[in-house]
Design an enzyme around this catalytic site. Structure first.
Site, PDB file in Angstrom:
ATOM      1  N   GLY A  80      -7.792  -5.042  -6.212  1.00  0.00           N
ATOM      2  CA  GLY A  80      -7.517  -3.828  -6.965  1.00  0.00           C
ATOM      3  C   GLY A  80      -8.630  -2.798  -6.930  1.00  0.00           C
ATOM      4  N   ASN A 117      -8.868  -0.139  -5.112  1.00  0.00           N
ATOM      5  CA  ASN A 117      -8.294   1.218  -5.127  1.00  0.00           C
ATOM      6  C   ASN A 117      -7.787   1.584  -6.516  1.00  0.00           C
ATOM      7  OD1 ASN A 117      -8.187   2.740  -2.471  1.00  0.00           O
ATOM      8  ND2 ASN A 117      -7.621   0.673  -1.819  1.00  0.00           N
ATOM      9  N   HIS A 176      -2.426   3.395   2.663  1.00  0.00           N
ATOM     10  CA  HIS A 176      -2.271   2.483   3.796  1.00  0.00           C
ATOM     11  C   HIS A 176      -3.523   2.575   4.672  1.00  0.00           C
ATOM     12  CE1 HIS A 176      -0.194   0.051   6.738  1.00  0.00           C
ATOM     13  NE2 HIS A 176      -0.620   0.879   7.677  1.00  0.00           N
TER      14      HIS A 176
HETATM   15  C1  GAR Z   1      -6.537  -1.703   0.891  1.00  0.00           C
HETATM   16  O1  GAR Z   1      -7.245  -1.639   2.093  1.00  0.00           O
HETATM   17  C2  GAR Z   1      -5.195  -1.031   1.051  1.00  0.00           C
HETATM   18  O2  GAR Z   1      -5.222   0.107   1.868  1.00  0.00           O
HETATM   19  C3  GAR Z   1      -4.396  -2.128   1.690  1.00  0.00           C
HETATM   20  O3  GAR Z   1      -4.790  -3.300   1.037  1.00  0.00           O
HETATM   21  C4  GAR Z   1      -6.130  -3.143   0.568  1.00  0.00           C
HETATM   22  C5  GAR Z   1      -6.131  -3.417  -0.920  1.00  0.00           C
HETATM   23  O4  GAR Z   1      -7.431  -3.432  -1.425  1.00  0.00           O
HETATM   24  N1  GAR Z   1      -3.010  -1.881   1.552  1.00  0.00           N
HETATM   25  C6  GAR Z   1      -2.098  -2.336   2.404  1.00  0.00           C
HETATM   26  O5  GAR Z   1      -2.374  -2.983   3.385  1.00  0.00           O
HETATM   27  C7  GAR Z   1      -0.682  -1.977   2.027  1.00  0.00           C
HETATM   28  N2  GAR Z   1       0.209  -2.428   3.021  1.00  0.00           N
HETATM   29  P1  GAR Z   1      -7.669  -3.282  -2.983  1.00  0.00           P
HETATM   30  O6  GAR Z   1      -6.797  -4.316  -3.693  1.00  0.00           O
HETATM   31  O7  GAR Z   1      -9.129  -3.615  -3.152  1.00  0.00           O
HETATM   32  O8  GAR Z   1      -7.347  -1.881  -3.383  1.00  0.00           O
END
Ligand code: GAR
Length: 196
Positions: free
Chosen positions: A13, A15, A110
């Site tokens: 989480g 982001n 993404h």
């Molecule tokens: C991030 O890199 C996001 O862009 C990616 O997963 C990660 C989540 O990190 N999303 C995808 O691949 C969606 N298909 P986070 O939980 O630390 O934000």
């Protein structure tokens, strides 16, 4: 009136945290609830500690019945009267039945420069292709996976000896700059793409 935002996470989480931390008193939106399909998601623990409401709907009991899973999420979200949803590392595909009512009101981040590399393993695919640059995209969610109008992109140059993990870490730094900046302008009614 601030836009009421629900943020969907499946993992750490980071982001989501970047979005929440950016939503200060002057921001046009406020975080109302953090949603996950995974009760162990680090993002859920952080949200609870931050005093945010959380909703967990485990997808596993629903098996292949995605619409029943989505119906359970919709029911749980109804009391929060959300104006917008931000998907932030939410790793379940959402069907048209869920996406369509949120059309124009649901964002996703993404880890690629869309339309390149929809789906998974984006960093390894960019390295294998020998691309000069990679990055991340915030877009409006449409029923097609990782499509929909681009609201912003940030670019990251590839380095000769990059591993997918190193590249992912550099892209993530840019994700944390891009997503809050896009949400700020989108929630204020400005849909022009932001290119960092
Ligand atoms: C991030 O890199 C996001 O862009 C990616 O997963 C990660 C989540 O990190 N999303 C995808 O691949 C969606 N298909 P986070 O939980 O630390 O934000």
């Amino acid at each position: 009136m601030k836009k009421r935002v629900g943020i969907f996470v499946s993992g750490g989480g980071s982001n989501m945290r970047a979005l929440v931390e950016d939503m200060d008193a002057r921001h046009p939106a406020e975080p109302v609830v953090v949603v996950s399909n995974n009760s162990d998601a680090g993002g859920i623990a952080w949200a609870r500690d931050a005093g945010l409401a959380t909703v967990v709907v485990d997808h596993r009991p629903y098996g292949r019945d995605r619409s029943a899973f989505e119906g359970a999420i919709s029911n749980a979200l109804a009391p929060f009267e959300l104006d917008m949803i931000c998907l932030a590392g939410f790793m379940r595909v959402l069907t048209a039945g869920f996406v369509t009512p949120w059309r124009e009101r649901m964002l996703n981040i993404h880890p690629s420069l869309l339309p390149k590399y929809r789906g998974l393993h984006t960093h390894a695919r960019a390295l294998e292709a020998g691309d000069a640059e990679h990055g991340c995209t915030v877009h409006l969610v449409t029923p097609e996976l990782d499509e929909g109008p681009v609201l912003g992109q940030a670019r990251v140059p590839l380095q000769a000896d990059d591993t997918p993990e190193e590249l992912a870490a550099r892209v993530l730094v840019q994700e944390h700059r891009l997503y809050p900046a896009v949400l700020r302008r989108f929630a204020s009614g400005d849909r022009r793409p932001l290119m960092l």
